[in-house]
Design an enzyme around this catalytic site. Structure first.
Site, PDB file in Angstrom:
ATOM      1  N   ASP A 160       0.816  -1.160  -0.207  1.00  0.00           N
ATOM      2  CA  ASP A 160      -0.026   0.119  -0.098  1.00  0.00           C
ATOM      3  C   ASP A 160       0.997   1.195   0.081  1.00  0.00           C
ATOM      4  O   ASP A 160       1.470   1.531   1.123  1.00  0.00           O
ATOM      5  CB  ASP A 160      -0.887   0.090   1.128  1.00  0.00           C
ATOM      6  CG  ASP A 160      -1.571   1.166   1.393  1.00  0.00           C
ATOM      7  OD1 ASP A 160      -1.944   2.131   0.491  1.00  0.00           O
ATOM      8  OD2 ASP A 160      -2.353   1.406   2.477  1.00  0.00           O
ATOM      9  N   GLU A 186      -7.232   0.518  -4.463  1.00  0.00           N
ATOM     10  CA  GLU A 186      -7.203   0.289  -2.726  1.00  0.00           C
ATOM     11  C   GLU A 186      -8.543  -0.194  -2.330  1.00  0.00           C
ATOM     12  O   GLU A 186      -8.454  -1.100  -1.317  1.00  0.00           O
ATOM     13  CB  GLU A 186      -6.788   1.650  -2.310  1.00  0.00           C
ATOM     14  CG  GLU A 186      -5.359   1.975  -2.649  1.00  0.00           C
ATOM     15  CD  GLU A 186      -5.018   3.593  -2.326  1.00  0.00           C
ATOM     16  OE1 GLU A 186      -5.668   4.225  -1.753  1.00  0.00           O
ATOM     17  OE2 GLU A 186      -3.918   3.982  -2.503  1.00  0.00           O
ATOM     18  N   ASP A 225     -12.814   4.642   1.826  1.00  0.00           N
ATOM     19  CA  ASP A 225     -11.583   4.858   1.997  1.00  0.00           C
ATOM     20  C   ASP A 225     -11.042   6.332   1.814  1.00  0.00           C
ATOM     21  O   ASP A 225     -10.827   7.008   1.085  1.00  0.00           O
ATOM     22  CB  ASP A 225     -10.826   4.079   0.685  1.00  0.00           C
ATOM     23  CG  ASP A 225      -9.065   4.277   0.705  1.00  0.00           C
ATOM     24  OD1 ASP A 225      -8.750   4.972   1.805  1.00  0.00           O
ATOM     25  OD2 ASP A 225      -8.543   3.493  -0.189  1.00  0.00           O
TER      26      ASP A 225
END
Length: 474
Positions: free
Chosen positions: A8, A171, A193
């Site tokens: 990430d 993501e 998110d």
């Protein structure tokens, strides 16, 4: 077989995970932390640091410490987002010869990809120290609303860092993979998110091991950094009112304020009030001046109300594009450190009429999902079918500088679409094809991806030649 790591690559922090024994494991860095600051620093003696070490020296080296570079990836120097970044970045943001946004440290110029690659190298080293051998394959995540230029730039950063980037994954989709859910049961899931620099919302339908993204939306310039900036502005204005000194011109003081404001923001998620104390922050004719400001949660929530309100639009757009009512969403997953803020959680409950899922650390869930995707690719985890979507429409510029869409946003990929065009003039022997991405009606208001010339068209009256333009997204 060497494991494929999941990374990430965040605006504020980055995280790396692998599959061990069939389960994802988040790898701690050399300081024992499971997340690593996405910060790179250069020193006068030619040294280079990344991660927590770079962040710690930011106060004494503000102009040569680069953070938040993800917000510059794939952007032009003339974009409003870059103008906004310039307002609060202590380092210099410049233009390269193609008008891309780069950063300058002393006499050296760096592309955002180069800075991102240094962070990725740090994550690579963390994984290699843990495993005891070299790795060269990775799945890297990006915000769902990143355009093609930004995705390609992230892939380039991975290559510079020494990775074979097996997959670029959104993501929110990674977060859904991390949670897994009941693959046999038909579930509709919203992934909310809100990270350090970007906001994404994705709506997925999960059934019998098929993860299908129905719609995605977001804001690539809305995140924790913007909440920090509200506090920074409050601190600077309060100090100026009290002492008549504008701290914006002092890069070192500004970096101290930035770090103290970020700490205060974190504290206000669990406390009702906090103090920002910075001794010896400035000096005037009367001697050293100290900064002391009390901030309470209601005051902070009022300051950031406009940022909270900006969460509405993308959520409603994603639900509308997915043709779903909020009541039809079975689960809401929270991703990103900013989702710990009570007001953000309240907004989620207001939008979806249900409590969100928080059983996985929101700072780690995306890296875990990326590792799951890596495990699927190398056969360690049972195959799931992942059907993602095109986040922004793809098309070409047509007569009158209009944008003509060929692949609409939220089209499931892989996909291929074609459209027939023709000439505008008699005996026209070439056409310019300008490939663009975005939702605006005028071509210039969208993102330019490529320009090419088709030459050698046989002479014919206008409207007779048939020119087929095909787009394929894998």
């Amino acid at each position: 077989m060497m494991p494929i790591v999941g990374i990430d690559l965040g605006t504020t922090n980055s995280c790396v995970s692998i599959i061990e024994g069939g389960s994802p494991v988040v790898i701690p860095n050399d300081e024992g932390s499971r997340i690593t600051p996405s910060v790179v620093a250069f020193t006068d003696d030619g040294s280079r640091f990344a991660g927590a070490v770079a962040k710690r020296q930011a106060v004494v080296n503000p102009k040569s410490t680069i953070f938040g570079v993800k917000r510059l990836v794939g952007r032009k120097i003339t974009s409003p987002e870059v103008d906004k970044a310039k307002e609060f970045a202590p380092y210099d943001i410049i233009s390269n010869e193609n008008e891309d946004a780069w950063v300058q440290v002393n006499e050296n110029k760096y592309s955002p990809q180069e800075i991102s690659s240094i962070i990725l190298m740090k994550m690579k080293n963390i994984a290699e120290e843990y495993l005891g051998y070299e790795i060269d394959e990775a799945v890297i995540t990006v915000p769902a609303h990143f355009n093609d230029s930004q995705r390609q730039a992230t892939k380039d950063a991975g290559r510079i860092a020494g990775f074979n980037v097996r997959r670029i994954i959104n993501e929110p989709t990674a977060a859904a993979l991390a949670y897994g859910f009941d693959k046999k049961k038909n579930q509709k899931v919203a992934v909310f998110d809100l990270g350090g620099g970007t906001f994404d919302i994705s709506v997925l339908e999960i059934n019998n091991g098929v993860f299908e993204v129905k719609a995605t939306s977001g804001d690539t310039f809305l995140g924790g950094d913007d909440f920090d900036q509200k506090l920074i502005n409050l601190v600077i204005e309060d100090f100026q009112n009290q002492h008549g000194i504008d701290l914006r011109a002092d890069k070192m003081a500004l970096q101290r304020i930035r770090e103290a404001s970020e700490k205060a923001k974190h504290e206000l998620s669990s406390l009702l009030e906090t103090n920002i104390n910075l001794p010896f922050v400035a000096v005037d004719t009367s001697g050293p001046q100290h900064l002391n400001l009390k901030v309470d949660r209601p005051q902070f929530e009022k300051m950031v109300a406009d940022l909270i309100d900006r969460l509405d639009g993308p959520c409603l757009q994603a639900l509308g594009d997915a043709k779903l009512d909020p009541s039809e969403i079975d689960e809401v997953v929270l991703v990103g450190g900013m989702t710990r803020m009570p007001k953000v959680m309240e907004k989620v409950r207001q939008l979806f009429n249900k409590d969100p899922q928080i059983r996985i650390n929101p700072d780690e869930v995306v890296a875990i999902g990326a590792a799951v995707q890596g495990g699927i690719l190398e056969g360690q985890i049972d195959e799931v079918i992942l059907l993602d979507v095109v986040p922004l429409s793809l098309g070409v510029e047509t007569r009158g500088s209009l944008s003509t869409k060929i692949i609409e946003r939220n089209t499931t990929i892989p996909t291929k679409r074609s459209r027939i065009f023709t000439t505008a003039l008699d005996n026209q022997d070439f056409v310019n094809i300008h490939v663009i991405q975005g939702e605006r009606e005028m071509a210039d208001d969208n993102i330019s991806l490529a320009k090419l010339n088709l030459i050698g068209i046989p002479p014919a009256p206008r409207g007779i030649p048939q020119i087929e333009v095909s787009f394929e997204v894998d």
